[in-house]
Design a protein around this motif. Sequence first.
Motif, PDB file in Angstrom:
ATOM      1  N   ALA A 275       0.969   1.430  10.443  1.00  0.00           N
ATOM      2  CA  ALA A 275       2.353   2.106   9.032  1.00  0.00           C
ATOM      3  C   ALA A 275       1.745   1.354   8.260  1.00  0.00           C
ATOM      4  CB  ALA A 275       3.406   0.794   9.649  1.00  0.00           C
ATOM      5  N   GLU A 276       1.499   0.157   7.834  1.00  0.00           N
ATOM      6  CA  GLU A 276       1.234  -0.545   6.737  1.00  0.00           C
ATOM      7  C   GLU A 276      -0.011   0.849   5.486  1.00  0.00           C
ATOM      8  OE1 GLU A 276      -2.037  -4.408   4.401  1.00  0.00           O
ATOM      9  OE2 GLU A 276      -1.341  -3.875   6.319  1.00  0.00           O
ATOM     10  N   VAL A 277      -0.908   1.316   6.639  1.00  0.00           N
ATOM     11  CA  VAL A 277      -1.769   2.628   5.952  1.00  0.00           C
ATOM     12  C   VAL A 277      -0.317   3.624   5.594  1.00  0.00           C
ATOM     13  CG1 VAL A 277      -3.300   4.225   6.474  1.00  0.00           C
ATOM     14  CG2 VAL A 277      -3.744   1.696   6.689  1.00  0.00           C
ATOM     15  N   LEU A 278       0.360   4.291   6.207  1.00  0.00           N
ATOM     16  CA  LEU A 278       1.250   5.077   5.758  1.00  0.00           C
ATOM     17  C   LEU A 278       2.178   4.483   4.925  1.00  0.00           C
ATOM     18  CD1 LEU A 278       1.680   5.979   9.519  1.00  0.00           C
ATOM     19  CD2 LEU A 278       1.686   7.585   7.806  1.00  0.00           C
ATOM     20  N   ALA A 279       2.579   4.017   4.605  1.00  0.00           N
ATOM     21  CA  ALA A 279       3.636   2.946   3.563  1.00  0.00           C
ATOM     22  C   ALA A 279       2.468   3.105   2.484  1.00  0.00           C
ATOM     23  CB  ALA A 279       4.082   1.499   3.973  1.00  0.00           C
ATOM     24  N   ALA A 280       1.475   2.339   2.640  1.00  0.00           N
ATOM     25  CA  ALA A 280       1.146   2.993   1.108  1.00  0.00           C
ATOM     26  C   ALA A 280       0.480   4.468   0.517  1.00  0.00           C
ATOM     27  CB  ALA A 280      -0.478   2.031   1.549  1.00  0.00           C
ATOM     28  N   THR A 281       0.182   4.840   1.610  1.00  0.00           N
ATOM     29  CA  THR A 281       0.153   6.701   1.339  1.00  0.00           C
ATOM     30  C   THR A 281       0.929   7.240   1.016  1.00  0.00           C
ATOM     31  OG1 THR A 281      -2.270   6.413   2.413  1.00  0.00           O
ATOM     32  CG2 THR A 281      -0.668   8.858   1.961  1.00  0.00           C
ATOM     33  N   LEU A 282       2.060   6.914   0.928  1.00  0.00           N
ATOM     34  CA  LEU A 282       3.950   7.108   0.664  1.00  0.00           C
ATOM     35  C   LEU A 282       3.641   6.940  -0.995  1.00  0.00           C
ATOM     36  CD1 LEU A 282       5.532   6.768   4.086  1.00  0.00           C
ATOM     37  CD2 LEU A 282       5.525   8.776   3.144  1.00  0.00           C
ATOM     38  N   ALA A 283       3.720   5.143  -1.228  1.00  0.00           N
ATOM     39  CA  ALA A 283       4.076   4.521  -2.338  1.00  0.00           C
ATOM     40  C   ALA A 283       2.870   5.576  -3.329  1.00  0.00           C
ATOM     41  CB  ALA A 283       3.781   3.436  -2.144  1.00  0.00           C
TER      42      ALA A 283
END
Length: 332
Positions: free
Chosen positions: A315-323
Motif C-alpha cells: 500500500a505504501e508503494v501504491l500510495a506513493a505512485t498515486l501521489a
Amino acid sequence: MALALAEARWGRPKAPGPSETPSLSDEFGHSGPRIVIKTPVPEGPQGEAWGDLSLVRGLGRALATRGYRVRIDRWPQRGLVRAGDAATLVLRGRRLPDWSGPRPHLLWCISHPDELELAELEGYAHIFVASLVTAERWGRRLGEGRVGVLLQAFDETRLTGVEVDPRWAHYPVFVGNSRFVRRPVVEDALTAGLPLLVVGRAWQGRIPSSMWHTPGLPNNDALALYGQAGVVLNDHWPDMARHGFLSNRLFDVVARGRPVVTDPVPTMEEVFGDAVLPFTTPSELRARVEANMGVRLPPERVEVFRERHGLQARAEVLAATLAQLGVASEGP
C-alpha cells in the motif's frame, strides 16, 4: 503405508475452525480520495471462495490506513463511477475486469500473464507486476518508469489465528483445490510415499481418500495451519512459474515463520533465500520434506520478511505512485 503408520502413531489431526466470520464489506475507509479496485473476483457467494478476494480486501484495509477510501468492484460490474472516485486500480488475474472507472488507471498484474496482451497495457498511467522477470521484460517494451515490481504479499491483520491440533506437526500438508488439473507436488508426494494430508476441494478420485483431510478451510484457519503443519508443500501454475510469478502461499507461509517446499520459479531465492526450497524430482521432494519437518525460521528473519512483504508495504508503494499521479491522501 507411510500415512497409515503416521496415523497409527499420532492419530489423525482434527481440522481447525471454522473460526472466521468473513467480512462481506467491499468498502474501506471514511475519508480521502476514493480508489476503485476492479477485480476479476465474481459477484455473489461464488466469489467468497476466491483467494484474490482476501488479497484485495486486505489491500483495501491497508490503503484505508493511508488516508484513502477504497471500493472494490467485482466482476462483471461495468462503468460504475460515483462522486468522489479519484483513481482506478485494476487487479489483473484470470480475466480483465472492466476498467472504465475514473482516471488515472493503474494495473497490478498478479497472475496468468499469458492471458494478457501487451496492447492491453497501453491505457494505464502506471503498471505493477508481481514478477521481477516480467517487470523487466515489460519495462523494456513499454518504456522506463512505466512498469514497477509489486510482488504478492501477506495480510498483517490475519497473522493471529486459531489454535491448531498439534498432530498436524507430524505431517506434510498441501492446502489447495485440485482445479481438476494435474498438481505436480501432490503427484510427486504420492510417488515419493510421503504421508501427505491435503486440504481443499474437488480431490475425489484424484488421491487416496485417507489423504484428503477436509474440503476446505476459512482463510484464517488455513493461515493458522501453515504455521503448525510439519512442512507445507506448494506448486505453481505452469505459466506463472515460467514468468516468475511467485505464489501468494509462499508469502503466507514464510510470514508464519515456516519454510515451504515448492517447484522452482525464477527469482525465488532472491526473494525468499533458503526459506523456500525448490525440488524437481519425487526423491528430492522427499529429502526436502524430511530435512525440514517441524523447522521454524529465526524470529528476527521473519520480522524482516514481514516488514518487506506485508500488504502495508504494498500500500505504501501504491500510495506513493498515486501521489505522483496527483491523487494524494492526507494519511501517513
